[in-house]
Design a protein around this motif. Structure first.
Motif, PDB file in Angstrom:
ATOM      1  N   ASP B   4       0.682  -1.137   0.040  1.00 57.89           N
ATOM      2  CA  ASP B   4      -0.111   0.116   0.023  1.00 57.89           C
ATOM      3  C   ASP B   4       0.735   1.081   0.036  1.00 57.89           C
ATOM      4  N   PHE B   6       1.269   3.773   2.135  1.00 61.07           N
ATOM      5  CA  PHE B   6       1.806   4.075   3.137  1.00 61.07           C
ATOM      6  C   PHE B   6       3.151   3.372   3.477  1.00 61.07           C
ATOM      7  N   ILE B   9       5.816   4.710   0.910  1.00 55.00           N
ATOM      8  CA  ILE B   9       6.607   6.027   1.215  1.00 55.00           C
ATOM      9  C   ILE B   9       7.404   5.748   2.486  1.00 55.00           C
ATOM     10  N   ALA B  68       6.248   9.782 -12.319  1.00 56.42           N
ATOM     11  CA  ALA B  68       5.630   9.797 -10.947  1.00 56.42           C
ATOM     12  C   ALA B  68       3.996  10.184 -11.283  1.00 56.42           C
ATOM     13  N   LYS B  69       3.437   9.412 -10.325  1.00 54.23           N
ATOM     14  CA  LYS B  69       1.945   9.430 -10.364  1.00 54.23           C
ATOM     15  C   LYS B  69       1.540  10.067  -8.969  1.00 54.23           C
ATOM     16  N   PRO B  70       1.879  11.161  -8.777  1.00 50.60           N
ATOM     17  CA  PRO B  70       1.795  11.558  -7.262  1.00 50.60           C
ATOM     18  C   PRO B  70       0.489  11.691  -6.680  1.00 50.60           C
ATOM     19  N   GLU B  71      -0.667  11.524  -7.668  1.00 51.22           N
ATOM     20  CA  GLU B  71      -1.925  11.842  -7.278  1.00 51.22           C
ATOM     21  C   GLU B  71      -2.461  10.730  -6.282  1.00 51.22           C
ATOM     22  N   LEU B  73      -0.808  10.091  -4.012  1.00 53.76           N
ATOM     23  CA  LEU B  73      -0.649  10.303  -2.546  1.00 53.76           C
ATOM     24  C   LEU B  73      -1.914  11.126  -1.785  1.00 53.76           C
ATOM     25  N   ASN B  74      -2.847  11.208  -2.732  1.00 49.44           N
ATOM     26  CA  ASN B  74      -4.073  11.745  -2.002  1.00 49.44           C
ATOM     27  C   ASN B  74      -4.608  10.853  -1.156  1.00 49.44           C
ATOM     28  N   VAL B  76      -2.789   9.442   1.225  1.00 51.91           N
ATOM     29  CA  VAL B  76      -2.119   9.660   2.372  1.00 51.91           C
ATOM     30  C   VAL B  76      -2.742  11.090   2.678  1.00 51.91           C
ATOM     31  N   SER B  77      -2.677  12.010   1.889  1.00 54.18           N
ATOM     32  CA  SER B  77      -3.177  13.434   2.183  1.00 54.18           C
ATOM     33  C   SER B  77      -4.716  13.336   3.004  1.00 54.18           C
ATOM     34  N   TRP B  79      -5.955  10.791   4.530  1.00 56.49           N
ATOM     35  CA  TRP B  79      -5.757  10.084   6.216  1.00 56.49           C
ATOM     36  C   TRP B  79      -4.973  11.144   7.112  1.00 56.49           C
TER      37      TRP B  79
END
Lengths: 108, 108
Positions: B4, B6, B9, B68-71, B73-74, B76-77, B79
Motif C-alpha cells: 500500500d 503508506f 513511502i 511519477a503519479k503523485p495523485e 498520495l491523495n 495519504v493526504s 488520512w
DNA sequence: TAGTTGTGCAACCGATTGGTTGCAAATATA
DNA sequence: TATATTTGCAACCAATCGGTTGCACAACTA
C-alpha cells in the motif's frame, strides 16, 4: 533502529491505534483489547509510536495512558503537500479540457 | 506481499526516487545512477512504487521511463487530514491563550 | 554482424519486523 | 497480608526487507 513518522504510520495496526486514542487517552490494556494479537505485540507498536512522538504515555497509578500527539503528522502533511500541486494541476487541466470540448462555440 | 502507499513511502530511498522523477520522467539507469546502491536494489524500489501506483513505467525502445503519479498520495493526504483538526485546534487554543494574556484590559 | 547498453530476474544473504511465551515487578484490592 | 491487575521486558521465531552478484536477453550502434 530507524524511527521516523513515515515508518511508524506504515503499519496498519499502528494507524488503528492512533485512531483509537485520538479522542480519548486509553491505557495499554484497553488498546490491546481491541486487537486479536497479544498485549506484548500491541505494546511494541505503542512504544514505536511513542518513540517517534506520535503519542505520549502518561503513568497514572499502575496504569499507563496513551495520548495521541497527532501534530507530529504535520511532517507527513508537509511532505505530501509538496506534491499536491502536481495532481491538482492535472485535475485542473482535465477540467479545462472537459469544459473546452463542451464549449458551444465549437459547434459553429 | 502487502503493498500500500503508506508502506511504499516509508522508505527514504523510495521517497527520493519519487522526488527525482516528479518533474521529468527518467529511465531506470538514470534513477539508479543517483544512488550508491546497485541498480538492482533501485529497480526493486521502482517496482514497489509502480505496484502501488505511485509511478508508471513506460517502455521506449530498450529504455523504461519512470513517470511519477503523485495523485496516488491523495490517499495519504486524506488520512492525515483526518487528524489535522486535532493539532490545528490545539494551535488555535494556544494562539488564543497568548492573545488573552497580552490583552491590555488585563492590566486594568 | 559483433559489441555495447539498458533492462529483468533468479538466487542468495544478513538485518529488521511483527509476532509469540514466560517471567518479574509494581500497584490496587480482598 | 495474600491475591489480582497492569505493566515492562527478555528470549525466541518465521517472514519480510533491502541489499548483493551473476546471468540472460532485447535493442541500439560501430
Amino acid at each position: 533502529m530507524r524511527r521516523d513518522v513515515f515508518q511508524a504510520i506504515a503499519d496498519p495496526t499502528r494507524r488503528e491505534i492512533l485512531h483509537m486514542v485520538c479522542d480519548k487517552p486509553l491505557n495499554v490494556n484497553a488498546v490491546a483489547g481491541h486487537f486479536d494479537v497479544s498485549r506484548t505485540a500491541v505494546y511494541k507498536h505503542i512504544k514505536i509510536l511513542a518513540e517517534c512522538g506520535l503519542l505520549e504515555v502518561k503513568q497514572k497509578g499502575r496504569e499507563r495512558f496513551c495520548e495521541a500527539k497527532p501534530e507530529k503528522l504535520n511532517e507527513v502533511s508537509k511532505w505530501v503537500d509538496q506534491y499536491k500541486r502536481f495532481w491538482e494541476q492535472k485535475l485542473d487541466a482535465l477540467e479545462a479540457y472537459l469544459q473546452l470540448i463542451q464549449e458551444p462555440s465549437n459547434n459553429k
